[in-house]
Write an enzyme that holds these catalytic residues in place. Sequence first.
Site, short mmCIF file in Angstrom:
data_model
loop_
_atom_site.label_atom_id
_atom_site.label_comp_id
_atom_site.label_asym_id
_atom_site.label_seq_id
_atom_site.Cartn_x
_atom_site.Cartn_y
_atom_site.Cartn_z
N GLY A 99 47.25 51.04 44.35
CA GLY A 99 47.97 50.40 43.27
C GLY A 99 47.13 50.28 42.01
O GLY A 99 45.91 50.28 42.05
N CYS A 100 47.80 50.16 40.86
CA CYS A 100 47.09 49.99 39.60
C CYS A 100 46.26 48.72 39.66
O CYS A 100 46.73 47.67 40.03
CB CYS A 100 48.09 49.91 38.45
SG CYS A 100 49.05 51.40 38.22
N GLY A 101 45.01 48.81 39.29
CA GLY A 101 44.12 47.67 39.39
C GLY A 101 43.62 47.49 40.81
O GLY A 101 42.81 46.62 41.07
N THR A 102 44.09 48.33 41.70
CA THR A 102 43.75 48.33 43.12
C THR A 102 44.34 47.12 43.84
O THR A 102 43.99 45.99 43.55
CB THR A 102 42.24 48.38 43.35
OG1 THR A 102 41.70 49.47 42.62
CG2 THR A 102 41.94 48.59 44.82
N HIS A 149 54.34 47.60 35.04
CA HIS A 149 55.25 48.30 35.95
C HIS A 149 56.44 47.41 36.25
O HIS A 149 56.35 46.18 36.19
CB HIS A 149 54.53 48.66 37.25
CG HIS A 149 53.61 49.83 37.11
ND1 HIS A 149 54.06 51.11 36.92
CD2 HIS A 149 52.25 49.90 37.14
CE1 HIS A 149 53.03 51.93 36.83
NE2 HIS A 149 51.92 51.21 36.95
#
Length: 256
Positions: free
Chosen positions: A98-101, A150
């Site tokens: 995911g974005c930013g993990t 998102h």
Amino acid sequence: MNKDIPVYHYDGGVLAPVQVHPVKEFPMKLLVNERELATLVASPHDLRFLVAGFLRLQGFVKSLDDFVLFSVCNDFGVANIRIKGELPDKLRPILTSGCGTGVTFTLPGSDSVGKVSQPDGLSVPPEAVFALMDDLGKKAEQYRSHGGIHSAAVGDGEDLLLYAEDLGRHNTLDRIAGEALFKGVDLTGKMLVTSGRVSSEMVAKAALLGISLIASRTSPTDMAVQIGDQLGITLIGYVRGRKFNVYTHSQRLVIS
């Protein structure tokens, strides 16, 4: 106290000041049964949905009755949760794509998630997919204003039921799972649309919620396709204009 940092726009050899507000990033420490479980990095709104959905999709809770204490403090960035039963002694965090993990404690797949339980004769016309994606675009005002956000939504083929936005696409699904838990919304057989890439953990989480179709403006990963095929989920990518690609279980679509 947050301090505004000047932002400049470059155009034609000139730097000029502009009014731009970067996306807010908020770390939330998650304490469960007096044990520090994780720090969730997310957008700062509706954090109770995020926390509840995260714990639900990790398999730690199934209903609101499983919570003994539920406290989210935005001022200190701490969620203090007490649930019935005990956490496993050993939890191995896994960083997701995911974005930013994102973080998960299990890497879900077809061996840990059963096939999606579908209502008899469930079918989806392409126009229902397009309509829900259009509704998602209309709701995503924050994404259009400065980017970096998102969004995701769940619908039943006629109406948009739940909507979430966050700087991490994995967080949007956790938020939807949490809001559905609080509001008693059954997600079995529903459609999920998302603005971001569909990864394997998102497909597996959707399967846990009983979602039957996932559609994205962009692409799924190869593992997402494999898991979607095994779990009975229709996976659609590149929904743009009035076109899309169908990667798994195309029989669910009604083509007139």
